[in-house]
Design a protein around this motif. Structure first.
Motif, PDB file in Angstrom:
ATOM      1  N   LEU A 138       0.872  -1.175   0.086  1.00  0.00           N
ATOM      2  CA  LEU A 138       0.076  -0.083  -0.058  1.00  0.00           C
ATOM      3  C   LEU A 138       0.991   1.227  -0.043  1.00  0.00           C
ATOM      4  CD1 LEU A 138      -2.889   1.179   0.263  1.00  0.00           C
ATOM      5  CD2 LEU A 138      -2.838   1.014   2.708  1.00  0.00           C
ATOM      6  N   ARG A 139       0.462   2.055  -0.809  1.00  0.00           N
ATOM      7  CA  ARG A 139       1.168   3.565  -0.878  1.00  0.00           C
ATOM      8  C   ARG A 139       0.118   4.646  -0.736  1.00  0.00           C
ATOM      9  NH1 ARG A 139       4.719   0.477   0.061  1.00  0.00           N
ATOM     10  NH2 ARG A 139       6.668   0.217  -0.982  1.00  0.00           N
TER      11      ARG A 139
ATOM     12  N   ILE B  33      -7.598   1.087   9.579  1.00  0.00           N
ATOM     13  CA  ILE B  33      -7.031  -0.222   8.751  1.00  0.00           C
ATOM     14  C   ILE B  33      -8.045  -1.055   8.478  1.00  0.00           C
ATOM     15  CG2 ILE B  33      -6.546  -1.744  10.725  1.00  0.00           C
ATOM     16  CD1 ILE B  33      -4.189  -0.783   7.789  1.00  0.00           C
ATOM     17  N   VAL B  34      -9.202  -1.251   8.991  1.00  0.00           N
ATOM     18  CA  VAL B  34     -10.222  -2.290   8.576  1.00  0.00           C
ATOM     19  C   VAL B  34     -10.821  -1.734   7.393  1.00  0.00           C
ATOM     20  CG1 VAL B  34     -12.343  -3.051   9.218  1.00  0.00           C
ATOM     21  CG2 VAL B  34     -10.673  -2.946  10.962  1.00  0.00           C
ATOM     22  N   PRO B  35     -11.163  -0.347   6.985  1.00  0.00           N
ATOM     23  CA  PRO B  35     -11.937  -0.288   5.579  1.00  0.00           C
ATOM     24  C   PRO B  35     -10.909  -0.125   4.760  1.00  0.00           C
ATOM     25  CG  PRO B  35     -12.006   1.565   6.967  1.00  0.00           C
ATOM     26  CD  PRO B  35     -11.461   0.342   8.116  1.00  0.00           C
ATOM     27  N   ILE B  36      -9.563   0.409   4.989  1.00  0.00           N
ATOM     28  CA  ILE B  36      -8.388   0.444   4.091  1.00  0.00           C
ATOM     29  C   ILE B  36      -7.926  -1.149   3.853  1.00  0.00           C
ATOM     30  CG2 ILE B  36      -5.999   1.244   4.102  1.00  0.00           C
ATOM     31  CD1 ILE B  36      -6.678   3.517   5.837  1.00  0.00           C
ATOM     32  N   GLY B  37      -7.832  -1.683   4.537  1.00  0.00           N
ATOM     33  CA  GLY B  37      -7.229  -3.241   4.462  1.00  0.00           C
ATOM     34  C   GLY B  37      -8.243  -3.960   3.430  1.00  0.00           C
ATOM     35  N   ASN B  38      -9.671  -3.781   3.642  1.00  0.00           N
ATOM     36  CA  ASN B  38     -10.684  -4.153   2.569  1.00  0.00           C
ATOM     37  C   ASN B  38     -10.397  -3.587   1.402  1.00  0.00           C
ATOM     38  OD1 ASN B  38     -11.699  -5.718   4.704  1.00  0.00           O
ATOM     39  ND2 ASN B  38     -13.322  -4.098   5.194  1.00  0.00           N
TER      40      ASN B  38
ATOM     41  N   VAL C 294      -2.317  -8.622   5.938  1.00  0.00           N
ATOM     42  CA  VAL C 294      -3.551  -8.325   6.875  1.00  0.00           C
ATOM     43  C   VAL C 294      -3.395  -8.030   8.081  1.00  0.00           C
ATOM     44  CG1 VAL C 294      -5.661  -9.534   7.785  1.00  0.00           C
ATOM     45  CG2 VAL C 294      -5.032  -9.986   5.443  1.00  0.00           C
ATOM     46  N   SER C 295      -3.494  -6.890   8.643  1.00  0.00           N
ATOM     47  CA  SER C 295      -3.476  -6.449  10.226  1.00  0.00           C
ATOM     48  C   SER C 295      -4.198  -7.369  10.973  1.00  0.00           C
ATOM     49  CB  SER C 295      -3.708  -4.922  10.088  1.00  0.00           C
ATOM     50  OG  SER C 295      -3.757  -4.705  11.390  1.00  0.00           O
ATOM     51  N   GLY C 296      -3.713  -7.243  12.138  1.00  0.00           N
ATOM     52  CA  GLY C 296      -4.464  -7.922  13.234  1.00  0.00           C
ATOM     53  C   GLY C 296      -5.655  -7.194  13.466  1.00  0.00           C
ATOM     54  N   GLU C 297      -5.900  -6.009  13.343  1.00  0.00           N
ATOM     55  CA  GLU C 297      -7.045  -5.312  13.522  1.00  0.00           C
ATOM     56  C   GLU C 297      -8.271  -5.926  12.537  1.00  0.00           C
ATOM     57  OE1 GLU C 297      -7.980  -3.309  15.921  1.00  0.00           O
ATOM     58  OE2 GLU C 297      -5.924  -3.041  16.751  1.00  0.00           O
ATOM     59  N   GLN C 298      -7.725  -6.200  11.413  1.00  0.00           N
ATOM     60  CA  GLN C 298      -8.720  -6.807  10.430  1.00  0.00           C
ATOM     61  C   GLN C 298      -9.124  -8.340  10.720  1.00  0.00           C
ATOM     62  OE1 GLN C 298      -5.851  -5.601   6.960  1.00  0.00           O
ATOM     63  NE2 GLN C 298      -7.772  -5.871   5.957  1.00  0.00           N
ATOM     64  N   LEU C 299      -8.006  -9.116  11.132  1.00  0.00           N
ATOM     65  CA  LEU C 299      -8.218 -10.609  11.583  1.00  0.00           C
ATOM     66  C   LEU C 299      -9.447 -10.397  12.433  1.00  0.00           C
ATOM     67  CD1 LEU C 299      -7.171 -12.922   9.888  1.00  0.00           C
ATOM     68  CD2 LEU C 299      -5.341 -13.204  11.742  1.00  0.00           C
ATOM     69  N   LEU C 300      -9.160  -9.646  13.508  1.00  0.00           N
ATOM     70  CA  LEU C 300     -10.159  -9.834  14.636  1.00  0.00           C
ATOM     71  C   LEU C 300     -11.404  -9.271  14.532  1.00  0.00           C
ATOM     72  CD1 LEU C 300      -7.827  -8.951  17.641  1.00  0.00           C
ATOM     73  CD2 LEU C 300      -8.248 -11.119  16.660  1.00  0.00           C
ATOM     74  N   VAL C 301     -11.815  -8.698  13.191  1.00  0.00           N
ATOM     75  CA  VAL C 301     -13.226  -8.183  12.789  1.00  0.00           C
ATOM     76  C   VAL C 301     -14.010  -9.488  12.663  1.00  0.00           C
ATOM     77  CG1 VAL C 301     -14.670  -6.995  11.470  1.00  0.00           C
ATOM     78  CG2 VAL C 301     -12.437  -6.078  11.912  1.00  0.00           C
ATOM     79  N   PRO C 302     -15.259  -9.620  13.315  1.00  0.00           N
ATOM     80  CA  PRO C 302     -15.969 -10.738  12.967  1.00  0.00           C
ATOM     81  C   PRO C 302     -16.508 -11.030  11.529  1.00  0.00           C
ATOM     82  CG  PRO C 302     -16.832  -9.570  14.844  1.00  0.00           C
ATOM     83  CD  PRO C 302     -15.665  -8.821  14.292  1.00  0.00           C
TER      84      PRO C 302
ATOM     85  N   PHE D  67     -14.221 -11.897   9.093  1.00  0.00           N
ATOM     86  CA  PHE D  67     -13.343 -11.189   8.413  1.00  0.00           C
ATOM     87  C   PHE D  67     -13.208 -12.307   7.015  1.00  0.00           C
ATOM     88  CE2 PHE D  67      -8.958 -11.435   6.764  1.00  0.00           C
ATOM     89  CZ  PHE D  67      -8.956  -9.947   6.138  1.00  0.00           C
ATOM     90  N   SER D  68     -13.360 -13.516   7.217  1.00  0.00           N
ATOM     91  CA  SER D  68     -13.427 -14.288   6.003  1.00  0.00           C
ATOM     92  C   SER D  68     -14.327 -13.939   4.843  1.00  0.00           C
ATOM     93  CB  SER D  68     -13.390 -15.885   6.474  1.00  0.00           C
ATOM     94  OG  SER D  68     -14.513 -16.094   7.113  1.00  0.00           O
ATOM     95  N   ARG D  69     -15.572 -13.485   5.320  1.00  0.00           N
ATOM     96  CA  ARG D  69     -16.409 -13.223   4.542  1.00  0.00           C
ATOM     97  C   ARG D  69     -16.226 -11.949   3.642  1.00  0.00           C
ATOM     98  NH1 ARG D  69     -20.582 -15.203   2.336  1.00  0.00           N
ATOM     99  NH2 ARG D  69     -21.346 -15.949   4.402  1.00  0.00           N
ATOM    100  N   ASN D  70     -15.256 -10.932   4.101  1.00  0.00           N
ATOM    101  CA  ASN D  70     -14.743 -10.031   3.276  1.00  0.00           C
ATOM    102  C   ASN D  70     -13.689 -10.839   2.000  1.00  0.00           C
ATOM    103  OD1 ASN D  70     -16.138  -8.130   4.937  1.00  0.00           O
ATOM    104  ND2 ASN D  70     -14.445  -7.789   6.127  1.00  0.00           N
ATOM    105  N   VAL D  71     -12.993 -11.558   2.475  1.00  0.00           N
ATOM    106  CA  VAL D  71     -11.989 -12.178   1.723  1.00  0.00           C
ATOM    107  C   VAL D  71     -13.043 -12.934   0.473  1.00  0.00           C
ATOM    108  CG1 VAL D  71     -10.165 -14.101   1.343  1.00  0.00           C
ATOM    109  CG2 VAL D  71     -10.168 -12.534   3.284  1.00  0.00           C
ATOM    110  N   ALA D  72     -13.719 -13.482   1.138  1.00  0.00           N
ATOM    111  CA  ALA D  72     -14.848 -14.373  -0.048  1.00  0.00           C
ATOM    112  C   ALA D  72     -15.318 -13.444  -0.855  1.00  0.00           C
ATOM    113  CB  ALA D  72     -15.801 -15.153   0.689  1.00  0.00           C
ATOM    114  N   ASP D  73     -15.976 -12.378  -0.195  1.00  0.00           N
ATOM    115  CA  ASP D  73     -16.677 -11.205  -1.253  1.00  0.00           C
ATOM    116  C   ASP D  73     -15.534 -10.591  -2.255  1.00  0.00           C
ATOM    117  OD1 ASP D  73     -18.854 -11.641   0.112  1.00  0.00           O
ATOM    118  OD2 ASP D  73     -18.722  -9.883   1.520  1.00  0.00           O
TER     119      ASP D  73
END
Length: 765
Positions: free
Chosen positions: A547-548, A572-577, A600-608, A610-616
């Protein structure tokens, strides 16, 4: 009653004060009433009277009203100190001025208008007169002055115009208004005098009953001229825990002193009582400590010297009550207000006072003091994983270690949460603060045992020295907090001192945060892609998405600056998505065997979910799951290892692979490596650089990681390879893949696509 005369008997100044006390509260209403009437008057004569005359009259009236309001407000408190003759006549003069200005339209405006206009003007003035008589009945002189001036003027103008009947009606109305105002004034004044009389009687009764009702006095005591007890009552004897016969003739102060009588070390309250006896003074509600056979008690005493008919002093007589329960309750409340209930350390309030005293001492003696803020490292992970009860016990042990470190005039306390502070009252130099901070970090980093759990926490310390780094408590605490933030930002377990540049850093960080919150909507983020090559064939096997941020406000911002800020603010959650989606969108256009790796940041991974975001992201872009590799660092297993493991297992179930980044630089554990099927372990560039310099530790670590990865069926990627010699070295050490500037710097998506196109045509892939 009116106030024009001053009878010789009685305090008529106080009476006038009672009359005029209410006028201040009616000032605004009075001004508003006159202003509305003036506006209506202007409306009536706007086209019939010269504008200059109307303007001059309006200005004069406004000035008169302003003067009257100012005079009214100056009467505040006159019910207490009375009203002087000067104040009375000054107020009457302000009313006279307003009355004259209302008489002017009757004389100058009425001739220019019709009879209806004349009657309308008088109606407005009559309404003001009636309002004055009703609202300001306490001072009838106001209605008398206003009514006489305006009423007589109105009667005169009506008589001149031939309306004799209306003139007589006007005079009759004025007389009735004045009569009503005077009667209302009498009623008001009588009521106020009655209220004052009741208040004075109540005060006398309160003075008589105060000792028995307010102070809850429940027994009497009496002393002779030698301060010995005489005529001890049954209630008094019960309060002492002794028989009444035993108390007769005993020194009152000796009874109160108890065992301290022989040593002479009396409580301050007993010294104060003895001084009252010595000077034969009256005293009330004096709280003294009594060391009695039944234990320590607190008595509230009131007493007065007794004088006989010949004026001779015959002793003391007074009342007393036991206030031990109340005293202990007050002390407990005072303790809770100044001490932390969990650790027993001084709380923020007392620390603030202590720091203020240290600054005052430094200013007085031209010395220096220091304020250190201490924050525990990794405490939140312990609190979250083992529970608050374990966390509280850990904080109690931390406080014990802090107490053991204190020496001389130093003091420590708890600011809240896992944050503590130390005040060093008198220090020689900064080296002393540095040495103390290092001892503190070393002590707090030693292992703790809580309920059979062996726990490890570190400490970060920020310090500021007064008065150089701050002449006030607030400034010094703020600057120490800035230094603590810098210590935490560098990884913790460190001490940082305040430097002025930290303010600039904090302001820069604040501005960066503001810009970062709008970066996505402004489309300021870009993705760069760095190639990862096969160690033996040196062909590109994947790209890592990096990311830049090209900010419109700050230019190109380093990831080392904005990534930690994004994690701290949870941006980092919306940015990471967004990064996940964009990386998949670019990778879908690459050759089918080419993978893309996304951090992937730890903040993203601890979002309930998160795997759904990857699948989407995979579904939206059409990228096959096996071409996406999720990169995580070891730090994700510190906060909530169970949640992190579940999210990674769900990602593996989708068909994606997982890489462990920066292995060996964090809190490495073979447990999660064994339990999770990582596809790749990435060796941090610091080990690669160390091995290139023949550092034996770095070489040993790389060999161990490679051996472990091969035994577990995992690949290894060496990061930070910058030249051919380093590439050859990591290849010999057994690394599977290589990443670094030697094979390609991070590049724009278009450049990555062109590189893949060239490699495709040259059949290198």
């Amino acid at each position: 009653m009116v106030g024009l005369t001053q009878p010789e008997e009685g305090d008529w100044s106080a009476v006038r004060g009672l009359q005029y006390a209410r006028l201040r509260d009616l000032t605004v209403m009075r001004v508003v009433m006159h202003a509305i009437a003036a506006i209506i008057t202007i409306g009536i004569y706007l086209t019939k009277v010269p504008t200059a005359l109307l303007t001059a009259w309006m200005a004069g009236l406004l000035i008169a009203l302003w003067v009257g309001a100012k005079v009214d407000r100056s009467l505040a408190g006159c019910e207490k100190h009375g009203l002087t003759a000067y104040e009375f006549y000054r107020h009457a003069a302000s009313v006279f001025l307003i009355s004259v200005l209302w008489a002017i339209p009757l004389l100058l405006f009425a001739p220019h208008g019709s009879q209806a206009d004349h009657l309308a003007l008088w109606t407005l003035i009559a309404m003001l007169m009636a309002g004055s008589a009703a609202a300001m009945a306490s001072a009838p002189i106001i209605t008398i002055i206003f009514g006489v001036l305006t009423g007589c003027t109105a009667a005169f103008t009506f008589a001149v115009s031939g309306d004799w009947i209306i003139a007589l009606v006007v005079l009759n109305f004025v007389a009735i208004s004045i009569y009503g105002a005077v009667n209302a004034g009498k009623t008001y004044l009588a009521a106020r005098l009655a209220e004052e009389g009741v208040a004075q009687k109540s005060e006398v009764v309160s003075l008589l009953l105060r000792e028995y009702e307010d102070n809850e006095a429940d027994w009497l005591w009496e002393l002779d001229t030698s301060r010995r007890i005489r005529a001890a009552s049954r209630h008094f004897a019960f309060a002492t825990g002794r028989a009444a016969s035993e108390l007769e003739g005993e020194l009152f102060t000796k009874l109160l002193a108890g065992d301290s009588w022989e040593s002479g070390e009396f409580a301050p309250s007993l010294h104060q009582l003895s001084e009252k006896f010595k000077l034969k003074e009256h005293f009330s509600n004096l709280v003294v400590k009594a060391d009695l056979p039944k234990g320590r008690r607190w008595w509230k005493l009131s007493g007065a010297p007794m004088i006989d008919d010949d004026g001779r002093f015959t002793g003391y007589r007074g009342v007393g009550s036991d206030v031990t329960v109340q005293r202990e309750s007050d002390e407990k409340i005072a303790y809770m207000a100044r001490y932390d209930t969990l650790t027993g350390l001084p709380n923020r309030l007392q620390l603030t006072e202590c720091l203020g005293e240290a600054l005052h001492y430094s200013e007085q003696w031209r010395s220096r003091c220091a304020f250190l803020m201490v924050d525990l490292d990794r405490f939140k992970s312990i609190n979250d994983s083992l529970g608050h009860q374990i966390g509280d016990q850990l904080l109690a042990q931390v406080s014990d270690r802090l107490r053991d470190l204190m020496a001389g005039n130093d003091s420590c306390g708890r600011l809240g949460g896992d944050e503590f502070a130390v005040v060093m009252r008198d220090m020689r130099d900064r080296a002393q603060v540095e040495a103390f901070a290092n001892r503190l970090i070393l002590s707090l980093s030693e292992p703790y045992t809580v309920n059979q759990h062996k726990l490890f926490v570190g400490a970060s310390v920020g310090s500021a020295i007064g008065p150089g780094d701050g002449a006030t408590v607030e400034t010094l605490m703020r600057n120490a907090d800035l230094a603590l933030y810098r210590a935490k930002a560098t990884g913790g377990a460190a001490h940082r001192t305040y430097v002025p540049s930290l303010h600039a850093d904090a302001e820069e960080r604040r501005q960066l945060e503001v810009s970062l919150r709008h970066a996505l909507e402004r489309k300021e983020f870009r993705l760069n892609f760095q190639p990862v090559v096969h160690a033996m064939r040196e062909n590109v096997v994947s790209f890592e998405a990096l990311l830049r941020w090209h900010s419109a406000d700050h230019g190109v911002v380093s990831p080392a600056k904005f990534i930690p800020l994004a994690e701290e603010t949870r941006l980092i959650v919306p940015i990471g998505n967004w990064v996940l989606y964009e990386a998949c969108r670019e990778a879908v256009n690459w050759p089918s065997q080419m993978r893309v790796a996304v951090n992937v940041s730890g903040e993203q991974l601890l979002v309930p979910d998160f795997s759904r975001n990857v699948a989407d992201a995979l579904i939206a872009t059409g990228l096959p799951p096996e071409r996406l590799e999720i990169e995580v660092t070891e730090s994700i297993f510190l906060r909530d290892p169970a949640m992190a493991r579940q999210s990674l297992q769900e990602i593996l179930a989708l068909g994606c692979s997982i890489a462990l980044d920066d292995f060996g630089t964090g809190y490495s554990s073979l447990g999660y490596i064994r339990n999770l099927s990582f596809s790749t372990i990435k060796i941090d560039r610091s080990f690669v650089q160390g091995a290139a310099q023949n550092n034996p530790e770095s070489l040993a670590i790389i060999r161990a990681v490679v051996a472990m990865a091969q035994s577990l069926g995992m690949n290894t990627t060496a990061e930070g390879v910058e030249n051919a010699d380093e590439a050859a070295m990591v290849r010999e050490l057994g690394c599977s893949k290589i990443q670094g500037y030697h094979f390609g710097r991070p590049m724009e998506a278009e450049d990555a696509a062109r590189l893949l196109s060239r490699l495709k045509h040259s059949t290198v892939i």
